[in-house]
Design a protein around this motif. Structure first.
Motif, PDB file in Angstrom:
ATOM      1  N   UNK A   1       5.503   9.273  -0.396  1.00  0.00           N
ATOM      2  CA  UNK A   1       4.506   8.244  -0.116  1.00  0.00           C
ATOM      3  C   UNK A   1       4.225   8.199   1.387  1.00  0.00           C
ATOM      4  N   UNK A   2       2.929   8.225   1.697  1.00  0.00           N
ATOM      5  CA  UNK A   2       2.521   8.082   3.102  1.00  0.00           C
ATOM      6  C   UNK A   2       1.989   6.675   3.329  1.00  0.00           C
ATOM      7  N   UNK A   3       2.515   6.020   4.330  1.00  0.00           N
ATOM      8  CA  UNK A   3       2.137   4.645   4.614  1.00  0.00           C
ATOM      9  C   UNK A   3       1.604   4.537   6.043  1.00  0.00           C
ATOM     10  N   UNK A   4       0.434   3.879   6.141  1.00  0.00           N
ATOM     11  CA  UNK A   4      -0.119   3.527   7.454  1.00  0.00           C
ATOM     12  C   UNK A   4       0.234   2.074   7.729  1.00  0.00           C
ATOM     13  N   UNK A   5       0.790   1.819   8.892  1.00  0.00           N
ATOM     14  CA  UNK A   5       1.242   0.470   9.222  1.00  0.00           C
ATOM     15  C   UNK A   5       0.620   0.005  10.535  1.00  0.00           C
ATOM     16  N   UNK A   6       0.437  -1.314  10.627  1.00  0.00           N
ATOM     17  CA  UNK A   6      -0.023  -1.939  11.864  1.00  0.00           C
ATOM     18  C   UNK A   6       0.901  -3.122  12.158  1.00  0.00           C
ATOM     19  N   UNK A   7       1.014  -3.408  13.444  1.00  0.00           N
ATOM     20  CA  UNK A   7       1.891  -4.504  13.844  1.00  0.00           C
ATOM     21  C   UNK A   7       1.084  -5.782  13.988  1.00  0.00           C
ATOM     22  N   UNK A   8       1.507  -6.815  13.288  1.00  0.00           N
ATOM     23  CA  UNK A   8       0.805  -8.082  13.336  1.00  0.00           C
ATOM     24  C   UNK A   8       0.961  -8.721  14.730  1.00  0.00           C
ATOM     25  N   UNK A   9      -0.149  -9.174  15.320  1.00  0.00           N
ATOM     26  CA  UNK A   9      -0.126  -9.716  16.669  1.00  0.00           C
ATOM     27  C   UNK A   9       0.620 -11.049  16.752  1.00  0.00           C
ATOM     28  N   UNK A  10       0.582 -11.805  15.680  1.00  0.00           N
ATOM     29  CA  UNK A  10       1.211 -13.125  15.707  1.00  0.00           C
ATOM     30  C   UNK A  10       2.707 -13.061  15.397  1.00  0.00           C
ATOM     31  N   UNK A  11       3.042 -12.448  14.281  1.00  0.00           N
ATOM     32  CA  UNK A  11       4.449 -12.417  13.852  1.00  0.00           C
ATOM     33  C   UNK A  11       5.224 -11.231  14.414  1.00  0.00           C
ATOM     34  N   UNK A  12       4.520 -10.148  14.834  1.00  0.00           N
ATOM     35  CA  UNK A  12       5.203  -8.950  15.309  1.00  0.00           C
ATOM     36  C   UNK A  12       5.733  -8.070  14.190  1.00  0.00           C
ATOM     37  N   UNK A  13       5.472  -8.444  12.904  1.00  0.00           N
ATOM     38  CA  UNK A  13       5.962  -7.651  11.771  1.00  0.00           C
ATOM     39  C   UNK A  13       5.046  -6.459  11.527  1.00  0.00           C
ATOM     40  N   UNK A  14       5.646  -5.387  10.992  1.00  0.00           N
ATOM     41  CA  UNK A  14       4.871  -4.199  10.617  1.00  0.00           C
ATOM     42  C   UNK A  14       4.423  -4.351   9.165  1.00  0.00           C
ATOM     43  N   UNK A  15       3.114  -4.238   8.927  1.00  0.00           N
ATOM     44  CA  UNK A  15       2.549  -4.437   7.616  1.00  0.00           C
ATOM     45  C   UNK A  15       1.796  -3.152   7.183  1.00  0.00           C
ATOM     46  N   UNK A  16       1.793  -2.905   5.884  1.00  0.00           N
ATOM     47  CA  UNK A  16       1.169  -1.701   5.327  1.00  0.00           C
ATOM     48  C   UNK A  16      -0.329  -1.944   5.179  1.00  0.00           C
ATOM     49  N   UNK A  17      -1.108  -1.081   5.838  1.00  0.00           N
ATOM     50  CA  UNK A  17      -2.557  -1.172   5.733  1.00  0.00           C
ATOM     51  C   UNK A  17      -3.135  -0.123   4.786  1.00  0.00           C
ATOM     52  N   UNK A  18      -2.315   0.889   4.460  1.00  0.00           N
ATOM     53  CA  UNK A  18      -2.771   1.940   3.561  1.00  0.00           C
ATOM     54  C   UNK A  18      -1.543   2.591   2.940  1.00  0.00           C
ATOM     55  N   UNK A  19      -1.628   2.879   1.617  1.00  0.00           N
ATOM     56  CA  UNK A  19      -0.527   3.537   0.911  1.00  0.00           C
ATOM     57  C   UNK A  19      -1.109   4.562  -0.049  1.00  0.00           C
ATOM     58  N   UNK A  20      -0.557   5.777   0.007  1.00  0.00           N
ATOM     59  CA  UNK A  20      -1.032   6.827  -0.885  1.00  0.00           C
ATOM     60  C   UNK A  20       0.113   7.793  -1.226  1.00  0.00           C
ATOM     61  N   UNK A  21       0.055   8.326  -2.489  1.00  0.00           N
ATOM     62  CA  UNK A  21       1.030   9.313  -2.913  1.00  0.00           C
ATOM     63  C   UNK A  21       0.523  10.690  -2.471  1.00  0.00           C
ATOM     64  N   UNK A  22       1.416  11.438  -1.809  1.00  0.00           N
ATOM     65  CA  UNK A  22       1.015  12.751  -1.297  1.00  0.00           C
ATOM     66  C   UNK A  22       1.812  13.879  -1.976  1.00  0.00           C
ATOM     67  N   UNK A  23       2.586  13.600  -2.977  1.00  0.00           N
ATOM     68  CA  UNK A  23       3.288  14.656  -3.676  1.00  0.00           C
ATOM     69  C   UNK A  23       4.473  14.125  -4.450  1.00  0.00           C
TER      70      UNK A  23
END
Length: 269
Positions: free
Chosen positions: A247-269
Motif C-alpha cells: 500500500x502506498x500512502x500520501x500523507x500531509x501534516x496537519x497545521x493545527x494538531x501536527x498529526x500526519x494524516x492520509x490524503x491518498x491511499x492506493x494498492x500497488x501490488x
C-alpha cells in the motif's frame, strides 16, 4: 706628548687638566671608560715634569691609538649618546619620565587594522555558526518529521486492512480519523457500503506490517510504501486465508494538531 692624537688643543699658560678617554676616536661617540692625563705647562721645572710622569699609569699599547683628549672644562655628554636637537629630544622622550619612548612597529594604524581584522573574523565565525546551526536544526526537524510520517503510515495501513463484523463501526471510524482531503471524502461516501459488506460476509481481518519505507517527503509532506500481511476470514473462508498487500500512502501534516494524516491511499501490488 707621545701617543696623544693631533686633535689635542694647545693649553694656555695655566695648568689645564685634560681627560683621555680610552677606546674612542677623535670626533666619534665618547665611551664610558676614561682616565686622566695631565698636560703640563712648558715652563715647569724638569724635576716636576719627571715627578708627574712617574705618577702616570703605564699606558696599554693596544689602546694607545684609540685615545681622545677633551679638556676638563668642556661640557660632557653621556657615553654612547649623540647630540640631538631640543625638538628631537622632546619627540623621543616622554613628558614625565624623560625616557625614550619605545617604538611601536606600525604605530596606531596597525593596531586599528588588527582590531578591524579580528572583528571581521569574529563576524564571519558567528555567521558560519549561525548557518551551520540553522542547517543542523532543519535537518534534525526533517528527520524527525520523516520518522513520524512513517509511523503514521504504518498505523494507517494496519487500520485499513484490520476490520471485523463485530467492531465494524469503531474500525471504520478509526480509518476516517486518520484521513484527510480526497481520501477522507471518498472513504466517507463509501463507508455505508463497506459496513454492509463486512457485516453480511462476516468478515474478520487482522493485518501486521512487514516493512515500511519513505519514498519522498519533507517536514509537511511524505509518500510512504508499506508492506502488510493479513489473515482474512469470511463466510467463504471460515478458516482464514493469508493475504499480502503493498500500500502506498500520501500523507500531509496537519497545521493545527501536527498529526500526519492520509490524503491518498492506493494498492500497488
Amino acid at each position: 706628548m707621545t701617543g696623544v692624537p693631533e686633535e689635542v688643543a694647545v693649553p694656555s699658560r695655566r695648568n689645564t687638566t685634560f681627560k683621555v678617554i680610552k677606546g674612542a676616536k677623535a670626533g666619534g661617540p665618547t665611551p664610558a671608560r676614561r682616565r686622566v692625563v695631565t698636560v703640563l705647562h712648558p715652563a715647569d721645572p724638569v724635576e716636576r715634569v719627571l715627578e708627574r710622569l712617574d705618577q702616570e699609569p703605564v699606558e696599554d699599547p693596544t689602546e694607545a691609538g684609540n685615545l681622545t683628549v677633551v679638556a676638563d672644562d668642556e661640557p660632557r655628554r653621556p657615553a654612547g649618546r649623540r647630540p640631538t636637537s631640543a625638538a628631537q629630544a622632546d619627540r623621543d622622550t616622554g613628558p614625565e619620565t624623560g625616557r625614550r619612548k619605545p617604538a611601536v612597529p606600525g604605530g596606531p594604524h596597525r593596531g586599528r587594522a588588527l582590531t578591524a581584522l579580528l572583528v571581521v573574523l569574529l563576524a564571519a565565525a558567528l555567521a558560519g555558526a549561525g548557518v551551520y546551526g540553522h542547517r543542523w536544526y532543519v535537518d534534525r526537524a526533517t528527520d524527525q518529521a520523516h520518522r513520524e510520517a512513517i509511523a503514521a503510515a504504518r498505523q494507517a495501513a494496519v487500520n485499513f486492512v484490520s476490520v471485523s463484523a463485530a467492531s465494524v463501526d469503531r474500525d471504520l471510524q478509526r480509518v476516517t480519523a486518520g484521513a484527510t482531503g480526497d481520501f477522507k471524502d471518498e472513504f466517507t461516501r463509501g463507508q455505508a457500503q463497506v459496513r454492509t459488506a463486512v457485516v453480511e460476509n462476516k468478515v474478520q481481518s487482522q493485518g501486521s506490517v512487514l516493512r515500511a519505507g519513505l519514498l519522498s517527503g519533507d517536514r509537511r509532506h511524505a509518500v510512504v510504501l508499506v508492506a502488510v500481511d493479513a489473515t482474512v476470514k469470511n463466510v467463504k473462508a471460515p478458516d482464514g486465508r493469508p493475504s499480502h498487500y503493498r500500500i502506498q500512502l500520501d500523507l500531509v501534516r496537519d497545521r493545527d494538531s501536527g498529526e500526519w494524516l492520509v490524503s491518498k491511499l492506493q494498492f500497488v501490488g
